[in-house]
Design an enzyme around this catalytic site. Structure first.
Site, PDB file in Angstrom:
ATOM      1  N   LYS A 124       8.292   2.474  15.184  1.00 21.44           N
ATOM      2  CA  LYS A 124       8.454   1.655  14.000  1.00 21.44           C
ATOM      3  C   LYS A 124       9.792   1.961  13.334  1.00 21.44           C
ATOM      4  O   LYS A 124      10.337   3.026  13.603  1.00 21.44           O
ATOM      5  CB  LYS A 124       7.302   1.853  13.014  1.00 21.44           C
ATOM      6  N   HIS A 152       3.000   6.483  14.110  1.00 15.82           N
ATOM      7  CA  HIS A 152       2.395   7.802  14.374  1.00 15.82           C
ATOM      8  C   HIS A 152       1.300   8.162  13.377  1.00 15.82           C
ATOM      9  O   HIS A 152       0.499   9.051  13.624  1.00 15.82           O
ATOM     10  CB  HIS A 152       3.466   8.900  14.482  1.00 15.82           C
ATOM     11  N   GLU A 193       6.883  12.403  -0.321  1.00 19.17           N
ATOM     12  CA  GLU A 193       7.611  13.385   0.489  1.00 19.17           C
ATOM     13  C   GLU A 193       8.523  14.213  -0.409  1.00 19.17           C
ATOM     14  O   GLU A 193       9.091  13.689  -1.374  1.00 19.17           O
ATOM     15  CB  GLU A 193       8.444  12.686   1.551  1.00 19.17           C
ATOM     16  N   HIS A 201       3.354   2.593   7.863  1.00 16.34           N
ATOM     17  CA  HIS A 201       2.360   3.631   7.592  1.00 16.34           C
ATOM     18  C   HIS A 201       1.395   3.255   6.457  1.00 16.34           C
ATOM     19  O   HIS A 201       0.179   3.333   6.610  1.00 16.34           O
ATOM     20  CB  HIS A 201       3.033   4.954   7.210  1.00 16.34           C
TER      21      HIS A 201
HETATM   22  C1  BG6 Z   1       8.696   8.355   9.512  1.00 14.23           C
HETATM   23  C2  BG6 Z   1       9.737   7.906   8.536  1.00 14.23           C
HETATM   24  O1  BG6 Z   1       8.127   7.251  10.169  1.00 14.23           O
HETATM   25  O2  BG6 Z   1       7.670   9.049   8.810  1.00 14.23           O
HETATM   26  C3  BG6 Z   1      10.311   9.104   7.798  1.00 14.23           C
HETATM   27  O3  BG6 Z   1      10.786   7.238   9.242  1.00 14.23           O
HETATM   28  C4  BG6 Z   1       9.213   9.917   7.166  1.00 14.23           C
HETATM   29  O4  BG6 Z   1      11.262   8.691   6.824  1.00 14.23           O
HETATM   30  C5  BG6 Z   1       8.119  10.222   8.173  1.00 14.23           C
HETATM   31  O5  BG6 Z   1       9.791  11.120   6.689  1.00 14.23           O
HETATM   32  C6  BG6 Z   1       6.912  10.853   7.493  1.00 14.23           C
HETATM   33  O6  BG6 Z   1       5.998  11.250   8.464  1.00 14.23           O
HETATM   34  P1  BG6 Z   1       5.043  12.477   8.223  1.00 14.23           P
HETATM   35  O7  BG6 Z   1       4.194  12.560   9.448  1.00 14.23           O
HETATM   36  O8  BG6 Z   1       5.907  13.686   7.981  1.00 14.23           O
HETATM   37  O9  BG6 Z   1       4.240  12.147   6.980  1.00 14.23           O
END
Ligand code: BG6
Length: 391
Positions: A83, A113, A151, A175
């Site tokens: 994505k 993911h 984040e 997501h």
């Molecule tokens: C990714 C984004 O798909 O997901 C990132 O491109 C983001 O910007 C990340 O930091 C967050 O994934 P996770 O698994 O750390 O929550």
């Protein structure tokens, strides 16, 4: 170290310019040589962790140089696209049409993911395999839902990618909306592949954004490879509604951002308040089901109980399922699950194109609102204007 050595000894590197068809011939040659040398069965998986501008040329050149063939039988040939799939609805359509010229949709995995995060893949299972939840899972009992993808990290060294996308396209379009779909979809006939995708797609098609608040953290414009006049949002808060009988009138709040006070990926399902004759001062707090994806994967349900002793006061306590406390050592990385699922041909980890279409329509509609950008301090909760937004 042993695992690494095996991995290292079976890894080969061929440098390919995605726009250069002759480079793909070299890769094709390498693949064939290795398949022959190790008597491999010929299953092939091409994984594109690239910007979506390259999806079409990579697919075209791979098929033209016979790295991938249009085929659905064995040995299988599959391709994964990370994505976000496109930059908006129009570009997503262009990419999809290009891919369809070369491959069957069954060979294509548009992945997210989050769908293989342990707690996320638990959402539908917990909902549909415990009869205590499903009867309450609607607008009669649920007052609102919050989906949080906060984040602590900044854009770091991903400035040039991120500045062209921003929070709405990087996190919300995929997501956050996939989480929303899993929480709100109708019961699929089976909890697998096509059945789940069908229900996710159906509900996403009914989602509409009512209001949004965008922000950018102070100092973002000085990050490496970011435009010094950038108006890219690093924070987004949305209020959404779902136009179907189950969810009519229930607001869904999505909140995501970089450089916030802490990493927190969670879903909060807030139930309606009840009247309770025992309580003398106001109504007892509403129950809340919290699904914590990261950190500390867990499900927690708040319950109202009596304060011990002679008091008539009601206090909320948490009934908690802590994933790591029960399943020690089962912390499998979402990308491990993802690769395994793609290799075994499980399609629920792949987002169907109609889901992507609906998600882009929502994000494009927010972009069309031309909203102001509010600055916020790094390590904060987001823009101060959030207080009015949530009220
Ligand atoms: C990714 C984004 O798909 O997901 C990132 O491109 C983001 O910007 C990340 O930091 C967050 O994934 P996770 O698994 O750390 O929550």
């Amino acid at each position: 170290p042993e695992v690494w050595l095996t991995l290292k000894d079976s890894s080969y590197y061929v440098r390919v310019n995605a726009l250069e068809s002759s480079d793909f011939s070299a890769l094709s040659h390498q693949v064939r040589t290795l398949e022959k040398k190790f008597s491999l069965c010929g299953n092939r998986l091409l994984y594109c962790s690239t910007a979506s501008d390259f999806f079409c040329p990579i697919t075209e050149h791979s098929v033209r140089s016979n790295i991938l063939e249009r085929r659905v039988g064995l040995p299988w040939h599959r391709i994964v696209y990370e994505k976000p799939f496109g930059k908006d609805l129009v570009s997503a359509h262009e990419i999809n049409a290009c891919i369809a010229q070369y491959l069957e949709d069954e060979q294509v995995y548009r992945i997210d993911h989050y769908l293989t995060e342990e707690l996320v893949s638990n959402i539908a299972l917990v909902r549909f395999s415990n009869c205590i939840f499903e009867p309450l899972w609607n607008n009669r009992y649920i007052s609102h839902v919050q989906i949080i993808l906060n984040e602590k990290i900044t854009v770091g060294n991903r400035g040039s990618y991120y500045d062209a996308y921003g929070a709405l396209k990087d996190m919300v379009q995929n997501h956050a909306l996939e989480l929303l779909a899993l929480i709100t979809m109708e019961a699929p006939r089976q909890l697998t592949g096509e059945y789940i995708r069908q229900e996710r797609a159906r509900v996403l098609n009914k989602v509409r954004c009512m209001d949004a608040l965008l922000g950018q953290y102070e100092g973002y414009r000085n990050e490496p490879s970011v435009n010094p006049q950038s108006i890219t949002e690093t924070f987004a808060a949305l209020q959404l509604f779902i136009d179907n009988p189950r969810w009519a009138g229930v607001p869904f709040y999505i909140k995501t951002g970089k450089a916030l006070h802490k990493k927190d990926t969670s879903v909060h399902i807030k139930f309606k308040q009840v009247d309770c004759l025992r309580v003398q001062q106001g109504r007892p707090p509403a129950n809340c089901l919290t699904i914590q994806v990261t950190p500390n994967p867990s499900f927690a349900l708040s319950l109202n109980v009596k304060q011990p002793g002679f008091s008539h006061e009601v206090i909320p306590v948490a009934m908690e399922f802590c994933h790591s406390c029960i399943f020690q050592g089962h912390g499998i990385e979402s990308y491990e699950v993802l690769l395994q699922e793609v290799m075994s041909g499980e399609h629920s980890v792949s987002v169907r194109f109609d889901e992507i279409e609906s998600a882009w329509k929502i994000v494009d509609s927010i972009k069309d609102m031309n909203l102001p950008l509010h600055e916020y301090a790094p390590e904060s909760f987001g823009p101060l204007e959030l207080i009015n937004f949530e009220n």
